[in-house]
Design a protein around this motif. Structure first.
Motif, mmCIF file in Angstrom:
data_model
loop_
_atom_site.group_PDB
_atom_site.id
_atom_site.type_symbol
_atom_site.label_atom_id
_atom_site.label_comp_id
_atom_site.label_asym_id
_atom_site.label_seq_id
_atom_site.Cartn_x
_atom_site.Cartn_y
_atom_site.Cartn_z
ATOM 1 N N VAL A 1 15.519 -4.374 8.200
ATOM 2 C CA VAL A 1 16.051 -3.056 7.808
ATOM 3 C C VAL A 1 16.849 -2.469 8.958
ATOM 4 O O VAL A 1 16.344 -2.340 10.038
ATOM 5 C CB VAL A 1 14.901 -2.114 7.429
ATOM 6 N N MET B 1 0.833 -1.195 0.000
ATOM 7 C CA MET B 1 0.000 0.000 0.000
ATOM 8 C C MET B 1 0.866 1.243 0.000
ATOM 9 O O MET B 1 1.752 1.416 0.825
ATOM 10 C CB MET B 1 -0.866 0.006 1.269
ATOM 11 N N GLY C 1 5.817 4.323 8.845
ATOM 12 C CA GLY C 1 5.430 5.571 8.197
ATOM 13 C C GLY C 1 4.031 5.567 7.640
ATOM 14 O O GLY C 1 3.729 6.309 6.700
ATOM 15 N N ILE C 2 3.154 4.700 8.162
ATOM 16 C CA ILE C 2 1.755 4.684 7.705
ATOM 17 C C ILE C 2 0.859 4.866 8.922
ATOM 18 O O ILE C 2 1.276 4.599 10.047
ATOM 19 C CB ILE C 2 1.414 3.357 6.998
ATOM 20 N N VAL D 1 1.684 -0.900 17.239
ATOM 21 C CA VAL D 1 2.331 -2.146 17.667
ATOM 22 C C VAL D 1 3.802 -2.214 17.328
ATOM 23 O O VAL D 1 4.556 -2.955 17.943
ATOM 24 C CB VAL D 1 1.685 -3.390 17.005
ATOM 25 N N ASN D 2 4.214 -1.449 16.321
ATOM 26 C CA ASN D 2 5.530 -1.695 15.725
ATOM 27 C C ASN D 2 6.598 -0.679 16.116
ATOM 28 O O ASN D 2 7.580 -0.508 15.412
ATOM 29 C CB ASN D 2 5.387 -1.719 14.196
ATOM 30 N N PRO E 1 0.698 11.860 -1.288
ATOM 31 C CA PRO E 1 1.160 13.065 -0.587
ATOM 32 C C PRO E 1 -0.046 13.873 -0.119
ATOM 33 O O PRO E 1 -1.080 13.902 -0.793
ATOM 34 C CB PRO E 1 1.969 13.830 -1.625
ATOM 35 N N ILE E 2 0.080 14.499 0.994
ATOM 36 C CA ILE E 2 -1.057 15.188 1.592
ATOM 37 C C ILE E 2 -0.862 16.678 1.403
ATOM 38 O O ILE E 2 0.251 17.196 1.507
ATOM 39 C CB ILE E 2 -1.130 14.833 3.089
ATOM 40 N N TYR F 1 12.288 8.196 9.418
ATOM 41 C CA TYR F 1 11.017 7.482 9.283
ATOM 42 C C TYR F 1 9.902 8.371 8.773
ATOM 43 O O TYR F 1 8.741 7.953 8.730
ATOM 44 C CB TYR F 1 10.605 6.884 10.642
ATOM 45 N N PRO G 1 0.780 -3.592 4.524
ATOM 46 C CA PRO G 1 -0.632 -3.175 4.533
ATOM 47 C C PRO G 1 -1.000 -2.485 5.839
ATOM 48 O O PRO G 1 -1.755 -1.532 5.831
ATOM 49 C CB PRO G 1 -1.395 -4.485 4.389
ATOM 50 N N MET H 1 1.279 5.544 -0.038
ATOM 51 C CA MET H 1 0.537 6.712 0.454
ATOM 52 C C MET H 1 0.487 7.824 -0.566
ATOM 53 O O MET H 1 1.388 8.003 -1.350
ATOM 54 C CB MET H 1 1.249 7.278 1.672
ATOM 55 N N THR I 1 5.737 9.536 -2.018
ATOM 56 C CA THR I 1 4.466 8.912 -1.671
ATOM 57 C C THR I 1 4.639 7.996 -0.469
ATOM 58 O O THR I 1 3.677 7.606 0.161
ATOM 59 C CB THR I 1 3.944 8.067 -2.844
ATOM 60 N N VAL I 2 5.885 7.662 -0.157
ATOM 61 C CA VAL I 2 6.203 6.779 0.953
ATOM 62 C C VAL I 2 6.890 7.602 2.024
ATOM 63 O O VAL I 2 7.667 8.498 1.693
ATOM 64 C CB VAL I 2 7.134 5.649 0.456
ATOM 65 N N ALA I 3 6.603 7.343 3.301
ATOM 66 C CA ALA I 3 7.152 8.204 4.350
ATOM 67 C C ALA I 3 8.442 7.664 4.949
ATOM 68 O O ALA I 3 9.402 8.391 5.154
ATOM 69 C CB ALA I 3 6.114 8.404 5.451
ATOM 70 N N ARG J 1 2.925 -10.318 24.720
ATOM 71 C CA ARG J 1 2.345 -9.313 23.860
ATOM 72 C C ARG J 1 1.301 -9.917 22.931
ATOM 73 O O ARG J 1 1.537 -10.956 22.314
ATOM 74 C CB ARG J 1 3.484 -8.733 23.056
ATOM 75 N N VAL K 1 5.047 -0.943 0.727
ATOM 76 C CA VAL K 1 4.800 -0.633 2.123
ATOM 77 C C VAL K 1 3.869 -1.703 2.687
ATOM 78 O O VAL K 1 2.978 -2.169 1.975
ATOM 79 C CB VAL K 1 4.170 0.773 2.197
ATOM 80 N N ARG L 1 5.026 13.148 8.379
ATOM 81 C CA ARG L 1 3.971 12.866 7.400
ATOM 82 C C ARG L 1 2.696 12.426 8.113
ATOM 83 O O ARG L 1 2.630 12.403 9.338
ATOM 84 C CB ARG L 1 4.457 11.760 6.448
ATOM 85 N N ASN L 2 1.697 12.082 7.357
ATOM 86 C CA ASN L 2 0.423 11.594 7.898
ATOM 87 C C ASN L 2 -0.231 12.618 8.827
ATOM 88 O O ASN L 2 -0.592 12.330 9.964
ATOM 89 C CB ASN L 2 0.620 10.276 8.670
#
Ligand code: HEM
Ligand code: HEM
Ligand code: HEM
Ligand code: HEM
Ligand code: FES
Ligand code: FES
Lengths: 397, 252, 191, 397, 191, 252
Positions: free
Chosen positions: D397, A1, D212-213, D32-33, A5-6, D111, D384, A3, D315-317, F251, D382, D115-116
């Motif tokens: 990474v 997926m 980054g989502i 969570v991440n 740009p905003i 990261y 989901p 994103m 488009t990716v953060a 967790r 990215v 964004r968002n």
């Protein structure tokens, strides 16, 4: 997926934005029936703002030393452009602040604004009052003239062993004034913080109103702007006018009359007259007759004031609808004035008797009168919804 | 509850009015009255200048004005040259050059008006009493300028039953009715530009007003600023009141 | 401890919660008490800092060796920024002050209240005139002592007797007696 | 209508209560991440708390005079119980703070946490960074040793006409130090305020995460406590351990090496070495070669950093999924270190060249590289939902 | 003005809104501009306060009357807390410093850069040694002037020539020249 | 990303270790090595006490220690009586009584250790050079204690081609290779309790360590506090790591 740009405006949105301010201040809905007493929140905020800004400006030149303190204030008054103006605004700002604060406290007691789930708001209001008194005390010690010096030594005596921490030693020494300055600032900033939290808490609990009943219905509330903003602006102008009068004719109204730097080479006791807003507490202390007992009574007074939501045993909140308690509230106000008056007199026997009588009544009010009269006193019917007094009877309160 | 506001307003005004009125009891001696203390009063430049000359002639040999710089005298209406001249006439200790000791050199307009006596010298000369700095003398006494006037004109022969301290002088205004300060004003020691010599009462009046100025040099500025603010707020108040009125009419 | 509540509440939702419990409980108590010890160790310096610093402590208490002081003479020491007079009285002076009737005093105070029991021939006074704060004369041999053989204020003439009681105005209170005691027969500890 | 008296607990409820804290801090759900980088918020907050408390403690003894400043700090170090401890904690606390702040900024760039809908959060973060640098500058001038004096004069020269306002005159005079102290305090408190608002804004916009989502679904988030509190506590212990190492062995790591009070009777120029966290900016200034241009470049650097949300055209953060940009971000970090290194060298020709090269690259990164590489660089798919990297590929990474 | 927006938005809901509009618009503008005037009048003192105070202004600029200074002698004045040397050179001294080759200088600076055009026979220098800040000797008649007939630093022996250029270490820079100009032929204004 | 943390940790340690190692180059002269600079090093009380005696005997006639009070010497291991005795041996100016001038009277333990020379006296005696206060002398020079040692042991006959200032002395460590300070250490001027006399190099070493103490009296406290904190945090860290591990296992 992936994103997209905003666009910029959306990204900014999360900031404390114009929209946020609009929602909080202009569109916020307040009860329909607020009266002039409800302008005093703004007046307190205004005074605090004046004190904060002028205070920061003063501290650009203030030097906290046993001798330098006094001289640096004289330097501000005489050699810094408009220093006299900024200093007098700070000094006279305290009169305005405490005027507004005392009236707000009276409003609370009179209309029972500590009711309807607002007891936390009341606690914060009393705490703010206490912190402001501390700020004021540390502030006028900062001037460090002879009277400030005497006040400081008296306060240190009141505090017993803690006094040595206040003075950073056994008497005034080079570490004393930095400490006083820090405490002035800290107490002032804490008061600002408590005021802000109190404001938020009051909003969360719902603004109180003179009928002492919750204003929850849509029709019970109207937008702050323009209905109350214009009124508040008018109140502010009147307030500033009084400010200007004091500034012009009695610039030293809340000051100790200082004409020489404070120094340990001073024969104590000299009798400084505390500023008017502290006189009541000083009256309690004078009635107590000893430092330790005076401190105890002062603390007790604050605790009782804070305990009002629990001391009030009534079913009705506003004195509009409890005529028997109403009279006692007015007497309490007069009692406090009498107490202040007694504390302002030279230390004669008469003065002590005045203070003692007023002190006894003061505590009587909270410990006996309030629970009894609110619990068993006469009440009148309360309107069905805020501002609907006309549905009960036409007489004005 | 509007009545309360009005009452507060009235009380404020009353307080402002009472204070100067208070200072005016007993007008028997017109020189003991100070114009600037009135509601609209301001210092009189000519009086201040005369007062400064009196200070310089008769007081400066013992008392300093440590909070006043020579440059500040421009506030009396003196020009820069006069001030520079006055300053140059005084000697002040200054440390110059490397690690040298301070030397007495001519003052500049930016120096303070200091007493020529060190505390130790003064204590020796007056047997323990020290002539205080006069910068805030007017503010130090509840009577203000009037007290200074009374002190300077209060010297009398000591009554016979009075226990006088050595080198002290009987004075009706002094605390304890005696003071270590010898009568400082010498009639005729100050001559005006028009040749007239000042009498001691006039001198006392003028130096008292001058000392009121040294204690509160911003008095005139404060009054004019305050009046300006009041007029401004009156105007704004009327406008806002009108606007408020129209808003209220529409209230749902 | 607040940590406690959170873990308890969440543990219901976590699949393996019941299994790790006893060991974690012990750990939590251990961590909690370790942190409490740490917090106390950090708090102590912050509190100690607020007390008096070395100069202030030094200023607070002054020891005066009084053995070199002859009868009818005195010295001046500095204590907390103030001058303090220490004078040794002669038997004649003692008799005179003890004989003074209370009603003659402006600020009545008994002889006993002005001296330390066991050291009656020593007077210790804060040397600041209660009128406006000048330092009274009378402590140096060359000084005038005023009509009451004590101290005389050079500013407006207040006169004090040999134990510092005011006998003539404008002062209205006696010279203050600082807190002091005899640490040894020849050593006075002021403060 | 009459009211019923309300029981005490309910009345208290509106206060910032235990329940409120619980909701905001323990039950708050975070993605969570999150990885170790997300502990740095707490570490910044911790450092700020240490600095605020120790700062208040220091100001109990600090006297702002041209000579007294230096002497009062020496007095604290030598005569106040544990004064050396409090002072060293304040000084070394700045190293810890800026360490955490720099890493947090790096996290943001790496990261794409700006964004968002979080651009306002980013702006506040850059503003906080700026205010903290100001606080640090005013703080080390407060020591007012010879090197502080020189730094102050250099800064005044940078600021041109404003420098006279900074100094309250043409050189150091009795009004200078009170002003510096006020500015230190004011900048520090503003930084605290901005940090608090930034925290609230970040919560409002939703905590960012390394993918980054947005983390919006219920399953994307877990309660802060106990899952992240324990990890954060561990990070805090490690952080404090590093703090203890610096405290023990390099207590003056972030200090100017001051051994004599500052005074105008000093032959300038002496070459003070600014603290490490300011070296980068000093490198920009050194490359600029003139005071005016140096000031311009510094301001430009802050503006470009703040403009990152708009310079980033991707488009990716997160750099996890834009491998080509990732390299450049690391080079930027190295470039900043090089710049700092160049500024720390004695003022030789080599040093100037290093600074110039690093400066050019620094601006290149923001003006050219970022828009180009984020707009046209290679990206990877990215996941989901946050934390679902394993659904794409297994490589770490 | 924000007040504006609110009134507009709400007026639709209020029954009599349309009726009061024109008068209120005028009032609003009047109130707004009056308040703006007031705000500016309040802001001014706060800004003016931030500039230099009277002492700072006094410290900034120093006028020196140079007429009493004889050739080959100098005086020391204090400017912004620093000592400033003012010396009048003889033609011989002028010739000597002008003749010095640049390559002999530790911190090369031309003669012209060290003096003020039109007042070449006057040197004005900040009297602090660039090595560690001692005050060089040479400004009093009794002082040694060092091997270059200028100033000699008593601390580690740096020597300066008659226009303050360093000729012998450990100092590595010349004595600084403060900003100054001739306000009149006999009056130098430093600052 | 945990690797990053570990790297930071390692870097911190490395920095801490490198610094003292740096100070240790060239061990040819063992007296130029200072034990306290090591990773676990602390001041040696005996050395400090000897250093103080050297200071008193050979330095105190010119240099003060204005940041040190006599009472602080208890930090060297001296007892209250020793300190009182030392203080009583020095004369300091104090203002006593009314408005009198300061007189020279015996110091108390609460007085600072001041230079007996005023700056003006010193400048006169040393032709413009002034012996600086030594409280922070060790911190003022990048070399620290080693610099002081080198300076005190660096006096040599001046080379013939050297341009010497009047009354200056050639010194290999001094800035500009010459100093206004005459060689201060006199071999044998300090005698230990056991009758041994100190040589100039020992004296230089001891006084250098003493001056390190005056510059940083909390050095030992800091190290012990720091080590304590590290051990505590290590322990806490292990506990928290364990707890974290168990939490992570659960967790959802
Ligand atoms: C938080 C911002 C504030 C700052 C930075 C500040 C700063 C100062 C400073 C520097 C002075 C000494 C100068 C002078 O006396 O003219 C002072 C005096 C004083 N301050 Fe504040 N202040 C602040 C807020 C307040 C508040 C909220 C109060 C009211 C409770 C207050 C009450 C006073 C008083 C009574 C004085 C003595 C005034 C006088 O007699 O001149 N201050 N303040
Ligand atoms: C804040 C400014 C204050 C000033 C300037 C001040 C001043 C004084 C003075 C001049 C006296 C001795 C003369 C007299 O009896 O009237 C005094 C006594 C006393 N004050 Fe205050 N005071 C202050 C605040 C307080 C406060 C907040 C308390 C309560 C904690 C307090 C409690 C007392 C007590 C118990 C006495 C002894 C009463 C007596 O001997 O008559 N004072 N104070
Ligand atoms: C807001 C609360 C703070 C207060 C009341 C405060 C107070 C002080 C005081 C009194 C000093 C002088 C004493 C000394 O240098 O040891 C000082 C120094 C300093 N402060 Fe703060 N500070 C505060 C926050 C901060 C913050 C947030 C920073 C970080 C940007 C900071 C950075 C510094 C620095 C770098 C010094 C110089 C330290 C040194 O070299 O000794 N302060 N501060
Ligand atoms: C805050 C602590 C700072 C210190 C201690 C400091 C110190 C110095 C020193 C010692 C110099 C002259 C020697 C050299 O060229 O290296 C200098 C030059 C300069 N600084 Fe800074 N500086 C500081 C901050 C800044 C900042 C924030 C800026 C940018 C606004 C800046 C811009 C400059 C410029 C433009 C020069 C002239 C460059 C040159 O001549 O090489 N400095 N600074
Ligand atoms: S001060 Fe002693 S009598 Fe007036
Ligand atoms: S200070 Fe002038 S040569 Fe060292």
């Amino acid at each position: 997926m992936a994103m997209q740009p905003i666009s910029a405006p959306e990204r900014i949105e999360t900031a404390p934005s114009a929209g946020f301010m609009q929602r909080q201040f202009l569109d916020y809905r307040v009860p329909v029936n607020l009266n002039a007493f409800w302008s005093f929140g703004l007046l307190v905020a205004f005074s605090l703002a004046v004190l904060t800004v002028t205070g920061i400006w003063l501290s650009l030149y203030y030097v906290p030393g046993p001798r330098q303190a006094f001289d640096s204030i004289q330097y501000i008054l005489r050699n810094v452009p408009f220093g006299w103006l900024i200093r007098d605004l700070h000094l006279d700002g305290t009169t305005m602040l405490f005027g507004a604060v005392y009236i707000e406290l009276f409003r609370g007691i009179y209309y029972g604004t500590y009711r309807n789930g607002r007891s936390a708001v009341w606690l914060l209001e009393v705490l703010r009052f206490f912190l402001l008194l501390c700020t004021g005390f540390f502030g006028f010690v900062m001037v460090f003239g002879a009277a400030s010096y005497a006040s400081l030594m008296i306060m240190a005596a009141h505090l017993g062993a803690l006094g040595r921490i206040l003075l950073a030693g056994y008497g005034v020494n080079p570490a004393t004034m930095p400490r006083i300055e820090t405490l002035h600032l800290l107490a002032g900033l804490l008061a600002l913080g408590v005021a802000a939290v109190g404001f938020a808490a009051s909003r969360a609990a719902g603004t109180a109103n003179p009928d002492g009943i919750p204003a929850v219905g849509e029709a019970d509330r109207i937008p702050l702007h323009p209905y109350y903003t214009m009124r508040a602006l008018f109140a502010l102008v009147v307030f500033m006018f009084i400010f200007a009068i004091i500034f012009t004719f009695q610039p030293n109204f809340a000051g100790l009359h200082e004409a020489a730097p404070g120094t340990p080479a001073l024969a104590l006791p000299i009798d400084p007259l505390p500023p008017w807003y502290m006189l009541g507490f000083h009256g309690l202390a004078r009635a107590a007759g000893s430092f330790g007992f005076g401190t105890f009574l002062t603390i007790l007074a604050f605790l009782l004031l804070a305990a009002l939501p629990w001391l009030d045993r009534g079913t009705v909140a506003s004195c509009r609808y409890r005529p028997s308690y109403r009279g006692f509230v007015w007497v309490l106000a007069l009692d406090w004035i009498l107490l202040s008056f007694g504390a302002a007199l030279p230390p004669t026997h008469i003065a002590t008797i005045i203070c003692e009588a007023a002190t006894i009544y003061f505590f009587l009010h909270f410990i006996i009168i309030t629970p009894l009269v609110t619990g068993f006193g006469r009440t009148r019917p309360v309107p069905p919804r805020p501002g609907m007094r006309r549905f009960i009877r036409t007489e004005q309160v | 509850m509007r009545r309360l506001l009005v009452a507060a307003l009235a009380a404020g005004f009353a307080a402002a009015l009472v204070a100067p009125a208070h200072a005016d009891q007993k007008r028997r001696d017109p020189l003991s009255h100070f114009q600037f203390q009135g509601l609209f009063g301001s210092y009189d430049k000519a009086t201040l200048q005369k007062g400064f000359v009196v200070y310089q002639t008769d007081c400066a040999s013992c008392h300093g004005l440590r909070l006043v710089h020579y440059r500040d005298l421009r506030g009396l209406g003196l020009n820069a040259q006069d001030v520079a001249g006055l300053a140059a006439g005084a000697k002040v200790p200054k440390a110059m050059g490397g690690n040298g000791k301070p030397k007495l050199i001519a003052a500049t307009p930016d120096d303070r008006i200091l007493s020529p006596l060190t505390p130790a010298q003064a204590a020796k000369r007056f047997n323990g009493a020290v002539p205080r700095d006069l910068s805030l003398a007017e503010a130090a006494h509840p009577g203000g300028a009037r007290y200074i006037y009374s002190l300077l004109t209060g010297y009398r022969p000591a009554p016979d039953n009075m226990l006088m301290l050595p080198h002290h002088h009987f004075n009706t205004a002094a605390s304890g009715m005696q003071t270590a300060m010898a009568p400082p004003l010498k009639a005729g020691s100050v001559t005006l530009a028009n040749g007239k010599k000042l009498g001691t009462r006039e001198m006392a009046h003028d130096v008292a007003e001058f000392l009121a100025w040294t204690a509160d040099p911003s008095h005139d500025n404060r009054k004019s600023t305050g009046y300006g603010a009041m007029f401004f707020l009156l105007f704004l108040g009327i406008l806002v009141y009108a606007a408020r009125f129209t808003t209220r009419r529409e209230r749902p | 401890m607040a940590l406690n509540a959170g873990i308890e509440r969440e543990s219901g939702a976590a699949p393996e919660a019941a299994h790790g419990e006893p060991r974690r409980d012990f750990l939590k108590i251990l961590i909690g008490s370790t942190m409490a010890v740490g917090a106390a160790a950090v708090a102590w310096p912050f509190l100690d800092y607020l007390g008096s610093d070395a100069d202030a402590r030094a200023q607070g208490v002054v020891d005066v060796d009084v053995s070199p002081i002859a009868a009818n003479s005195g010295i001046t020491v500095r204590w907390r920024g103030k001058p303090v007079f220490v004078r040794r009285l002669t038997p004649k002076q003692l008799a005179a002050v003890q004989a003074t009737p209370m009603k003659d005093l402006i600020d009545p105070a008994s002889f006993a209240s002005r001296v330390s029991p066991g050291g009656e021939s020593w007077v210790v006074l804060v040397g600041l005139c209660p009128h406006r704060g000048c330092i009274p004369l009378g402590n140096k041999p060359s000084d005038p002592r005023g009509p009451y053989d004590g101290w005389l204020c050079p500013c407006h003439g207040a006169a004090f007797d040999a134990v510092g009681r005011v006998r003539r105005g404008p002062a209205e209170r006696n010279l203050p007696v600082p807190p002091y005691r005899f640490a040894s027969p020849t050593m006075i500890r002021i403060g």
